[in-house]
Design a protein around this motif. Sequence first.
Motif, PDB file in Angstrom:
ATOM      1  N   ALA A  11       0.833  -1.200   0.000  1.00 55.37           N
ATOM      2  CA  ALA A  11       0.000   0.000   0.000  1.00 55.37           C
ATOM      3  C   ALA A  11       0.867   1.250   0.000  1.00 55.37           C
ATOM      4  CB  ALA A  11      -0.931  -0.008   1.219  1.00 55.37           C
ATOM      5  N   ARG A  12       1.976   1.208   0.759  1.00 56.27           N
ATOM      6  CA  ARG A  12       2.860   2.363   0.813  1.00 56.27           C
ATOM      7  C   ARG A  12       3.559   2.596  -0.518  1.00 56.27           C
ATOM      8  NH1 ARG A  12       5.701   1.332   6.747  1.00 56.27           N
ATOM      9  NH2 ARG A  12       3.921   2.038   8.020  1.00 56.27           N
ATOM     10  N   MET A  13       3.749   1.542  -1.304  1.00 56.81           N
ATOM     11  CA  MET A  13       4.435   1.661  -2.578  1.00 56.81           C
ATOM     12  C   MET A  13       3.483   1.980  -3.722  1.00 56.81           C
ATOM     13  SD  MET A  13       7.552   1.303  -1.753  1.00 56.81           S
ATOM     14  CE  MET A  13       8.462   0.954  -3.247  1.00 56.81           C
ATOM     15  N   THR A  14       2.254   2.267  -3.398  1.00 57.76           N
ATOM     16  CA  THR A  14       1.264   2.626  -4.407  1.00 57.76           C
ATOM     17  C   THR A  14       1.097   4.138  -4.442  1.00 57.76           C
ATOM     18  OG1 THR A  14       0.037   0.543  -4.122  1.00 57.76           O
ATOM     19  CG2 THR A  14      -1.140   2.388  -5.122  1.00 57.76           C
ATOM     20  N   VAL A  15       1.244   4.713  -5.617  1.00 52.12           N
ATOM     21  CA  VAL A  15       1.008   6.146  -5.793  1.00 52.12           C
ATOM     22  C   VAL A  15      -0.492   6.379  -5.876  1.00 52.12           C
ATOM     23  CG1 VAL A  15       1.403   8.167  -7.245  1.00 52.12           C
ATOM     24  CG2 VAL A  15       3.185   6.423  -7.025  1.00 52.12           C
ATOM     25  N   ARG A  16      -0.999   7.257  -5.036  1.00 51.93           N
ATOM     26  CA  ARG A  16      -2.416   7.596  -5.051  1.00 51.93           C
ATOM     27  C   ARG A  16      -2.530   9.056  -5.469  1.00 51.93           C
ATOM     28  NH1 ARG A  16      -4.901   3.332  -2.717  1.00 51.93           N
ATOM     29  NH2 ARG A  16      -3.620   2.011  -1.368  1.00 51.93           N
ATOM     30  N   ALA A 133       2.430  11.631 -19.603  1.00 48.14           N
ATOM     31  CA  ALA A 133       2.766  10.240 -19.295  1.00 48.14           C
ATOM     32  C   ALA A 133       4.132  10.143 -18.628  1.00 48.14           C
ATOM     33  CB  ALA A 133       2.736   9.402 -20.570  1.00 48.14           C
ATOM     34  N   ALA A 134       5.092  10.919 -19.122  1.00 54.16           N
ATOM     35  CA  ALA A 134       6.433  10.905 -18.528  1.00 54.16           C
ATOM     36  C   ALA A 134       6.397  11.403 -17.090  1.00 54.16           C
ATOM     37  CB  ALA A 134       7.380  11.761 -19.377  1.00 54.16           C
ATOM     38  N   TRP A 135       5.590  12.435 -16.818  1.00 55.88           N
ATOM     39  CA  TRP A 135       5.484  12.948 -15.450  1.00 55.88           C
ATOM     40  C   TRP A 135       4.860  11.918 -14.527  1.00 55.88           C
ATOM     41  CZ3 TRP A 135       1.360  14.053 -12.124  1.00 55.88           C
ATOM     42  CH2 TRP A 135       1.693  14.791 -10.974  1.00 55.88           C
ATOM     43  N   LEU A 136       3.797  11.272 -14.984  1.00 53.34           N
ATOM     44  CA  LEU A 136       3.135  10.259 -14.172  1.00 53.34           C
ATOM     45  C   LEU A 136       4.084   9.117 -13.837  1.00 53.34           C
ATOM     46  CD1 LEU A 136      -0.330   9.984 -15.979  1.00 53.34           C
ATOM     47  CD2 LEU A 136       0.059  10.831 -13.669  1.00 53.34           C
ATOM     48  N   ASP A 137       4.766   8.617 -14.834  1.00 49.52           N
ATOM     49  CA  ASP A 137       5.616   7.449 -14.631  1.00 49.52           C
ATOM     50  C   ASP A 137       6.883   7.781 -13.846  1.00 49.52           C
ATOM     51  OD1 ASP A 137       3.745   5.980 -15.983  1.00 49.52           O
ATOM     52  OD2 ASP A 137       4.822   5.985 -17.896  1.00 49.52           O
ATOM     53  N   ALA A 138       7.197   9.062 -13.718  1.00 49.10           N
ATOM     54  CA  ALA A 138       8.375   9.470 -12.943  1.00 49.10           C
ATOM     55  C   ALA A 138       8.065   9.642 -11.458  1.00 49.10           C
ATOM     56  CB  ALA A 138       8.958  10.765 -13.503  1.00 49.10           C
ATOM     57  N   LEU A 139       6.789   9.585 -11.073  1.00 50.26           N
ATOM     58  CA  LEU A 139       6.438   9.700  -9.659  1.00 50.26           C
ATOM     59  C   LEU A 139       7.025   8.523  -8.890  1.00 50.26           C
ATOM     60  CD1 LEU A 139       2.700  10.828  -9.906  1.00 50.26           C
ATOM     61  CD2 LEU A 139       4.629  12.218  -9.134  1.00 50.26           C
ATOM     62  N   ALA A 155      -5.569  16.587 -17.527  1.00 49.69           N
ATOM     63  CA  ALA A 155      -6.399  15.528 -16.945  1.00 49.69           C
ATOM     64  C   ALA A 155      -6.821  14.533 -18.014  1.00 49.69           C
ATOM     65  CB  ALA A 155      -7.618  16.135 -16.260  1.00 49.69           C
ATOM     66  N   ARG A 156      -7.184  15.034 -19.178  1.00 50.80           N
ATOM     67  CA  ARG A 156      -7.544  14.137 -20.285  1.00 50.80           C
ATOM     68  C   ARG A 156      -6.368  13.237 -20.660  1.00 50.80           C
ATOM     69  NH1 ARG A 156     -10.539  18.357 -24.460  1.00 50.80           N
ATOM     70  NH2 ARG A 156     -12.704  17.899 -23.842  1.00 50.80           N
ATOM     71  N   ALA A 157      -5.196  13.845 -20.796  1.00 47.03           N
ATOM     72  CA  ALA A 157      -4.010  13.084 -21.180  1.00 47.03           C
ATOM     73  C   ALA A 157      -3.671  12.029 -20.133  1.00 47.03           C
ATOM     74  CB  ALA A 157      -2.826  14.028 -21.381  1.00 47.03           C
ATOM     75  N   ALA A 158      -3.872  12.333 -18.859  1.00 52.81           N
ATOM     76  CA  ALA A 158      -3.591  11.373 -17.795  1.00 52.81           C
ATOM     77  C   ALA A 158      -4.515  10.168 -17.885  1.00 52.81           C
ATOM     78  CB  ALA A 158      -3.731  12.051 -16.433  1.00 52.81           C
ATOM     79  N   VAL A 159      -5.778  10.396 -18.170  1.00 52.96           N
ATOM     80  CA  VAL A 159      -6.734   9.290 -18.321  1.00 52.96           C
ATOM     81  C   VAL A 159      -6.354   8.425 -19.514  1.00 52.96           C
ATOM     82  CG1 VAL A 159      -9.130   8.706 -18.855  1.00 52.96           C
ATOM     83  CG2 VAL A 159      -8.622  10.508 -17.193  1.00 52.96           C
ATOM     84  N   VAL A 160      -5.987   9.051 -20.620  1.00 54.00           N
ATOM     85  CA  VAL A 160      -5.583   8.304 -21.817  1.00 54.00           C
ATOM     86  C   VAL A 160      -4.393   7.402 -21.496  1.00 54.00           C
ATOM     87  CG1 VAL A 160      -4.532   8.554 -24.110  1.00 54.00           C
ATOM     88  CG2 VAL A 160      -6.501   9.962 -23.492  1.00 54.00           C
ATOM     89  N   HIS A 161      -3.418   7.931 -20.770  1.00 53.74           N
ATOM     90  CA  HIS A 161      -2.235   7.132 -20.434  1.00 53.74           C
ATOM     91  C   HIS A 161      -2.581   6.008 -19.463  1.00 53.74           C
ATOM     92  CE1 HIS A 161       1.862   6.040 -19.670  1.00 53.74           C
ATOM     93  NE2 HIS A 161       1.781   6.365 -18.381  1.00 53.74           N
ATOM     94  N   ALA A 162      -3.385   6.319 -18.454  1.00 51.02           N
ATOM     95  CA  ALA A 162      -3.727   5.299 -17.457  1.00 51.02           C
ATOM     96  C   ALA A 162      -4.443   4.112 -18.085  1.00 51.02           C
ATOM     97  CB  ALA A 162      -4.594   5.917 -16.357  1.00 51.02           C
ATOM     98  N   LEU A 163      -5.280   4.379 -19.066  1.00 57.78           N
ATOM     99  CA  LEU A 163      -6.046   3.311 -19.713  1.00 57.78           C
ATOM    100  C   LEU A 163      -5.302   2.657 -20.875  1.00 57.78           C
ATOM    101  CD1 LEU A 163      -9.612   4.931 -19.792  1.00 57.78           C
ATOM    102  CD2 LEU A 163      -8.675   3.328 -18.127  1.00 57.78           C
ATOM    103  N   GLY A 164      -4.149   3.210 -21.222  1.00 59.04           N
ATOM    104  CA  GLY A 164      -3.428   2.679 -22.371  1.00 59.04           C
ATOM    105  C   GLY A 164      -4.189   2.887 -23.668  1.00 59.04           C
ATOM    106  N   ALA A 165      -4.976   3.947 -23.719  1.00 55.98           N
ATOM    107  CA  ALA A 165      -5.811   4.217 -24.888  1.00 55.98           C
ATOM    108  C   ALA A 165      -5.009   4.953 -25.952  1.00 55.98           C
ATOM    109  CB  ALA A 165      -7.024   5.057 -24.482  1.00 55.98           C
ATOM    110  N   PRO A 166      -5.419   4.844 -27.210  1.00 59.14           N
ATOM    111  CA  PRO A 166      -4.738   5.612 -28.263  1.00 59.14           C
ATOM    112  C   PRO A 166      -4.969   7.104 -28.064  1.00 59.14           C
ATOM    113  CG  PRO A 166      -6.736   4.597 -29.126  1.00 59.14           C
ATOM    114  CD  PRO A 166      -6.531   4.030 -27.748  1.00 59.14           C
ATOM    115  N   HIS A 167      -4.067   7.899 -28.569  1.00 59.76           N
ATOM    116  CA  HIS A 167      -4.183   9.341 -28.385  1.00 59.76           C
ATOM    117  C   HIS A 167      -5.427   9.924 -29.046  1.00 59.76           C
ATOM    118  CE1 HIS A 167       0.444   9.587 -27.627  1.00 59.76           C
ATOM    119  NE2 HIS A 167      -0.220   9.104 -26.600  1.00 59.76           N
ATOM    120  N   GLN A 168      -6.000   9.201 -29.998  1.00 63.11           N
ATOM    121  CA  GLN A 168      -7.250   9.653 -30.611  1.00 63.11           C
ATOM    122  C   GLN A 168      -8.384   9.734 -29.602  1.00 63.11           C
ATOM    123  OE1 GLN A 168      -5.179   7.476 -31.887  1.00 63.11           O
ATOM    124  NE2 GLN A 168      -4.890   7.824 -34.086  1.00 63.11           N
TER     125      GLN A 168
END
Length: 205
Positions: A11-16, A133-139, A155-168
């Motif tokens: 739990a401590r190693m999970t970024v929230r 995506a780079a900022w998120l993964d660097a946390l 916020a939109r870009a973060a959701v796209v990255h979290a879901l692994g969705a295409p940029h479209q």
Amino acid sequence: MNHPRRLVERARMTVRLTLLCAAARTERAVRFADDPLDERALHRVRAVAGSLPQAATRCMAPSRRCTETARTLGWESVTSQPALRDLDMGSWYGRTLDEIAAGDASGLAGWLADPGAAPHGGESVTQLCDRVAAWLDALQPDVGRVLAVVEQAVARAAVVHALGAPHQAFWRVDVPPLSTVELTGRGGRWNLRMAELPSTPRPPW
């Protein structure tokens, strides 16, 4: 069977991460500009201040509206993150959608259809998504809970990255002002978590 200590360590190693979309002026026209918030927008910020989670790390985009949103929330200690800046609109900055459509209809249509296009000479949606995506993964995994005031596009870009969705899919994500996006991440993978409604007393019947 998982040992309790291991569960605590995981739990401590999970970024929230909670992303709060910054407040916006209440005018009807959509303008690509960083205008100051009006009193109605500031009132809405004050109304939601008590419903946000507590977080050891608070950060924000360096825009005026994000700064005013964070200040109105009562944040005294907050870090400005350049990586969370809004999409660079280049020559379209300060103009409304109607003005852009009247002067560059084909450019606007291409921009909305192709995430790699930047007819305004600024930043493409793909570039924005890669930056976020780079900022998120660097946390760092031990950062714990993070609360950030961000731009709608971020916020939109973060959701796209979290879901692994295409940029479209960027334009298919609707993030209204002062809405939140809840993300949890561990080991380079992100999950989108839907927010719960505040608990209310059960009716007597």
